[in-house]
Scaffold this motif. Structure first.
Motif, PDB file in Angstrom:
ATOM      1  N   LEU A  60       0.835  -1.203   0.000  1.00  0.00           N
ATOM      2  CA  LEU A  60       0.000   0.000   0.000  1.00  0.00           C
ATOM      3  C   LEU A  60       0.866   1.247   0.000  1.00  0.00           C
ATOM      4  CD1 LEU A  60      -2.954   1.056   0.126  1.00  0.00           C
ATOM      5  CD2 LEU A  60      -2.700   1.052   2.635  1.00  0.00           C
ATOM      6  N   GLU A  61       1.908   1.263   0.825  1.00  0.00           N
ATOM      7  CA  GLU A  61       2.838   2.399   0.839  1.00  0.00           C
ATOM      8  C   GLU A  61       3.435   2.632  -0.549  1.00  0.00           C
ATOM      9  OE1 GLU A  61       4.569   1.807   5.397  1.00  0.00           O
ATOM     10  OE2 GLU A  61       5.694   1.011   3.688  1.00  0.00           O
ATOM     11  N   LYS A  62       3.890   1.559  -1.168  1.00  0.00           N
ATOM     12  CA  LYS A  62       4.526   1.654  -2.485  1.00  0.00           C
ATOM     13  C   LYS A  62       3.520   2.142  -3.541  1.00  0.00           C
ATOM     14  CE  LYS A  62       7.247  -1.058  -5.744  1.00  0.00           C
ATOM     15  NZ  LYS A  62       7.826  -2.375  -6.032  1.00  0.00           N
ATOM     16  N   ALA A  63       2.301   1.614  -3.504  1.00  0.00           N
ATOM     17  CA  ALA A  63       1.289   2.007  -4.492  1.00  0.00           C
ATOM     18  C   ALA A  63       0.903   3.479  -4.325  1.00  0.00           C
ATOM     19  CB  ALA A  63       0.057   1.115  -4.365  1.00  0.00           C
ATOM     20  N   VAL A  64       0.777   3.946  -3.090  1.00  0.00           N
ATOM     21  CA  VAL A  64       0.463   5.363  -2.852  1.00  0.00           C
ATOM     22  C   VAL A  64       1.613   6.225  -3.356  1.00  0.00           C
ATOM     23  CG1 VAL A  64       0.166   7.111  -1.037  1.00  0.00           C
ATOM     24  CG2 VAL A  64      -1.159   4.988  -0.949  1.00  0.00           C
ATOM     25  N   GLU A  65       2.848   5.817  -3.072  1.00  0.00           N
ATOM     26  CA  GLU A  65       4.007   6.593  -3.520  1.00  0.00           C
ATOM     27  C   GLU A  65       4.074   6.647  -5.048  1.00  0.00           C
ATOM     28  OE1 GLU A  65       8.698   7.102  -2.428  1.00  0.00           O
ATOM     29  OE2 GLU A  65       7.843   5.087  -2.282  1.00  0.00           O
ATOM     30  N   GLN A  66       3.813   5.525  -5.702  1.00  0.00           N
ATOM     31  CA  GLN A  66       3.864   5.498  -7.166  1.00  0.00           C
ATOM     32  C   GLN A  66       2.787   6.387  -7.772  1.00  0.00           C
ATOM     33  OE1 GLN A  66       3.701   1.265  -7.964  1.00  0.00           O
ATOM     34  NE2 GLN A  66       5.934   1.102  -8.008  1.00  0.00           N
ATOM     35  N   ARG A  67       1.592   6.368  -7.196  1.00  0.00           N
ATOM     36  CA  ARG A  67       0.488   7.127  -7.777  1.00  0.00           C
ATOM     37  C   ARG A  67       0.543   8.607  -7.428  1.00  0.00           C
ATOM     38  NH1 ARG A  67      -5.856   5.488  -7.672  1.00  0.00           N
ATOM     39  NH2 ARG A  67      -5.009   3.706  -8.767  1.00  0.00           N
ATOM     40  N   PHE A  68       0.957   8.938  -6.196  1.00  0.00           N
ATOM     41  CA  PHE A  68       0.863  10.322  -5.733  1.00  0.00           C
ATOM     42  C   PHE A  68       2.194  11.021  -5.540  1.00  0.00           C
ATOM     43  CE2 PHE A  68      -3.115   8.313  -4.566  1.00  0.00           C
ATOM     44  CZ  PHE A  68      -4.022   9.218  -5.087  1.00  0.00           C
ATOM     45  N   GLY A  69       3.295  10.272  -5.581  1.00  0.00           N
ATOM     46  CA  GLY A  69       4.610  10.888  -5.525  1.00  0.00           C
ATOM     47  C   GLY A  69       5.110  11.219  -4.129  1.00  0.00           C
ATOM     48  N   PHE A  70       4.496  10.689  -3.096  1.00  0.00           N
ATOM     49  CA  PHE A  70       5.009  10.887  -1.737  1.00  0.00           C
ATOM     50  C   PHE A  70       4.895   9.576  -0.969  1.00  0.00           C
ATOM     51  CE2 PHE A  70       0.545  12.356  -1.700  1.00  0.00           C
ATOM     52  CZ  PHE A  70      -0.004  11.508  -0.747  1.00  0.00           C
ATOM     53  N   PHE A  71       5.815   9.408  -0.031  1.00  0.00           N
ATOM     54  CA  PHE A  71       5.810   8.201   0.794  1.00  0.00           C
ATOM     55  C   PHE A  71       5.141   8.511   2.130  1.00  0.00           C
ATOM     56  CE2 PHE A  71       7.549   5.643   4.217  1.00  0.00           C
ATOM     57  CZ  PHE A  71       7.328   4.366   3.744  1.00  0.00           C
ATOM     58  N   ARG A  72       4.265   7.626   2.549  1.00  0.00           N
ATOM     59  CA  ARG A  72       3.653   7.705   3.869  1.00  0.00           C
ATOM     60  C   ARG A  72       3.591   6.298   4.453  1.00  0.00           C
ATOM     61  NH1 ARG A  72       4.757  12.166   3.199  1.00  0.00           N
ATOM     62  NH2 ARG A  72       3.543  14.037   3.614  1.00  0.00           N
ATOM     63  N   GLU A  73       4.000   6.184   5.721  1.00  0.00           N
ATOM     64  CA  GLU A  73       3.939   4.896   6.391  1.00  0.00           C
ATOM     65  C   GLU A  73       2.497   4.440   6.534  1.00  0.00           C
ATOM     66  OE1 GLU A  73       5.626   7.501   7.669  1.00  0.00           O
ATOM     67  OE2 GLU A  73       7.698   6.831   7.889  1.00  0.00           O
ATOM     68  N   ALA A  74       2.295   3.148   6.351  1.00  0.00           N
ATOM     69  CA  ALA A  74       1.014   2.510   6.643  1.00  0.00           C
ATOM     70  C   ALA A  74       1.247   1.646   7.878  1.00  0.00           C
ATOM     71  CB  ALA A  74       0.548   1.656   5.472  1.00  0.00           C
TER      72      ALA A  74
END
Length: 176
Positions: A60-74
């Motif tokens: 989920l972290e990786k998919a959010v980063e790929q789509r939105f360009g920022f990393f956030r811990e899950a």
């Protein structure tokens, strides 16, 4: 499949890291989650996740980063773990919105906790119990007397905080 409460750190706050909840639900579904729901726009996801929950969180972290360009811990927990954290809250609750549980990515060391305890807190209070830090703000999170960011850095593990109202609502979404 196991039911998880997944909390993303620092989304949709302060103008950065915009993450529409409809897209978060879509991403979770694309990763195989079912019965996906979100609560308010601050990165709260409830879902039945496939396989290893930690692997789901990292995906989920990786998919959010790929789509939105920022990393956030899950950071995720079972409903039972969230209930136990809520039940363990060590402070008197006068206003649920002034009391928080910070779900940590791991358990801080005794040395890290000792370092964090050197920071002044005024009338605010905090305590680490296992992988959660419990907080009670005397005058609300909008007017803290303690330096929560400094305490968090001293603990050395990322975390994400939710007030007790939100924690209870997330449990209700799981049927717990």
């Amino acid at each position: 499949m196991s039911t998880r409460i997944v909390l993303l750190r620092a989304v949709n706050v302060g103008g950065g890291a915009k993450l529409p909840m409809a897209e978060l639900r879509e991403i979770a579904g694309d990763l195989g989650a079912t019965d996906v729901a979100t609560y308010i726009a601050s990165g709260n996801l409830v879902a039945d996740v496939p396989g290893d929950p930690d692997a789901f969180d990292r995906a989920l972290e990786k998919a959010v980063e790929q789509r939105f360009g920022f990393f956030r811990e899950a950071i995720s927990r079972t409903p039972e773990q969230v209930r136990a954290a809520l039940d363990a809250h060590p402070f008197e609750v006068s206003e649920p919105k002034f009391s928080y549980v910070t779900f940590l990515a791991g358990e801080p060391t005794a040395e890290a906790i000792a370092k964090a305890e050197t920071y002044e807190t005024g009338d605010d209070r905090w305590q680490v119990i296992g992988t959660e830090m419990h907080i009670r703000y005397a005058n609300g999170a909008g007017r803290p007397e303690m330096k929560g960011d400094s305490i968090g850095r001293a603990l050395g593990v990322p975390g994400t905080a939710r007030n007790l109202n939100t924690v209870r609502k997330l449990l209700a979404l799981t049927g717990s």
